[in-house]
Design an enzyme around this catalytic site. Structure first.
Site, PDB file in Angstrom:
ATOM      1  N   ARG A 222      25.334  40.516  47.318  1.00 28.93           N
ATOM      2  CA  ARG A 222      25.341  41.581  46.473  1.00 28.93           C
ATOM      3  C   ARG A 222      26.292  42.722  46.705  1.00 28.93           C
ATOM      4  NH1 ARG A 222      23.527  38.416  43.618  1.00 28.93           N
ATOM      5  NH2 ARG A 222      21.251  38.226  42.719  1.00 28.93           N
TER       6      ARG A 222
ATOM      7  N   HIS B 284      32.641  37.246  40.724  1.00 30.53           N
ATOM      8  CA  HIS B 284      31.255  36.831  40.867  1.00 30.53           C
ATOM      9  C   HIS B 284      31.132  35.677  40.031  1.00 30.53           C
ATOM     10  CE1 HIS B 284      26.834  38.551  41.219  1.00 30.53           C
ATOM     11  NE2 HIS B 284      27.021  37.449  41.547  1.00 30.53           N
TER      12      HIS B 284
ATOM     13  N   GLU C 185      30.799  45.725  38.896  1.00 31.83           N
ATOM     14  CA  GLU C 185      31.302  44.587  38.291  1.00 31.83           C
ATOM     15  C   GLU C 185      31.288  44.757  36.620  1.00 31.83           C
ATOM     16  OE1 GLU C 185      29.028  41.231  39.507  1.00 31.83           O
ATOM     17  OE2 GLU C 185      29.621  41.546  41.666  1.00 31.83           O
TER      18      GLU C 185
END
Length: 312
Positions: free
Chosen positions: A226, A274, A255
């Site tokens: 994370r 990601h 993000e």
């Protein structure tokens, strides 16, 4: 039983899923196309339906997420009364570990620089490289993803130490397991520090200036867990000073990472958006279909669910 399915399963994966409840009615729909009526009629939803849409659920007994993370569903009242929530832990180990392993090797072999040279049509020798063989690798988080990563690195000849809250048994791929209390004594000896930790109060901001200054000079840092683990300004400083040899990130804060964020321009950094844990590798959906089928089977039989999340 009405089962609403969001992930883009192929025919073989649908067969696996439907074997969990042969008498059920399965409805497959892309997230933007799902109607309130479909949500209202569903006994089981497979996939990450936006939390606010669960307000329409009237018969829901199980929300089977397609993600290992479940933070967005933990606000009180998000999951309807009487419904269970289950994560997809176990679906992403191969995909995320291979992605992060490739990023780390790319740094160790100067491949990002050679790609830049190729684009510049420059025939350049970038000098010495590093190897995973014989390296000391510290893996923070020893769940499914961490264990897959440990197997990859140990097969390459690395010595892998895992860090988690409790020691317990030593999984395959690890030479030893240590606790989080020992972390700052382990960092100075690691050639690579690789993180697969979830977001939690005790992990947010853990990778800060103290963390990076405790790392071995010339170590590599990688994060596939994370983004809020990392104080990004402190990571940039560690890279700019040369204390870290490089960093590989598949997660950031926020993000998407803004175009003007200074993290993009930090030296010797690789950033991917990601994507390691999405559906790009076919095994993710294979695993997800199996997990969902087993939980539907368990729901019908009244037995404990896999990866059930304790709700607030």
């Amino acid at each position: 039983m009405n089962i609403l399915v969001i992930p883009p399963f192929n025919t073989a994966q649908k067969t696996v899923l439907e074997a969990g409840a042969p008498a059920a009615t399965f409805t497959y729909a892309a997230k933007p196309d799902i109607t309130d009526e479909q949500v209202a009629e569903a006994d089981v939803i497979v996939g990450n339906l936006p939390p606010k849409r669960l307000a329409h659920a009237r018969h829901l007994r199980l929300l089977q997420l397609n993600s290992a993370g479940y933070d967005a569903y933990m606000a009180p009242g998000t999951i309807p009364d009487g419904a269970a929530l289950a994560s997809a832990v176990g679906a992403y180990g191969q995909a995320v570990s291979e992605h992060m392993y490739a990023m780390l090797l790319m740094l160790m072999k100067n491949l990002a620089g050679y790609r830049d040279d190729q684009r510049a049509h420059a025939w350049t020798d970038r000098g010495s490289v590093r190897t995973m063989a014989g390296s000391q690798v510290l893996v923070l988080g020893t769940g499914d993803i961490g264990q897959h990563f440990a197997k990859l690195t140990s097969a390459h000849g690395a010595h892998v130490t895992g860090v988690r809250r409790h020691v317990g048994t030593v999984p395959e791929g690890f030479e030893r397991i240590c606790t989080m209390d020992e972390l700052f004594g382990l960092l100075p000896h690691a050639d690579a520090v690789v993180c697969f930790l979830p977001s939690a109060p005790e992990t947010r901001g853990l990778a800060n200036s103290r963390f990076f200054s405790s790392c071995k000079h010339g170590a590599y840092f990688a994060n596939g867990g994370r983004g809020d683990l990392v104080v990004q300004a402190d990571l940039i400083a560690a890279l700019e000073s040369g204390h870290l040899a490089g960093a590989a990130l598949d997660v950031t804060t926020p993000e998407p990472l803004p175009q003007d964020d200074p993290l993009w321009n930090a030296p010797n950094i690789l950033i991917t958006p990601h994507v390691s844990g999405q559906f790009h590798l076919y095994t993710v959906l294979d695993n997800l279909a199996s997990i969902a089928a087993e939980n539907i089977r368990r729901l019908s039989g009244g037995t404990p669910l896999l990866n059930e999340v304790t709700l607030p």
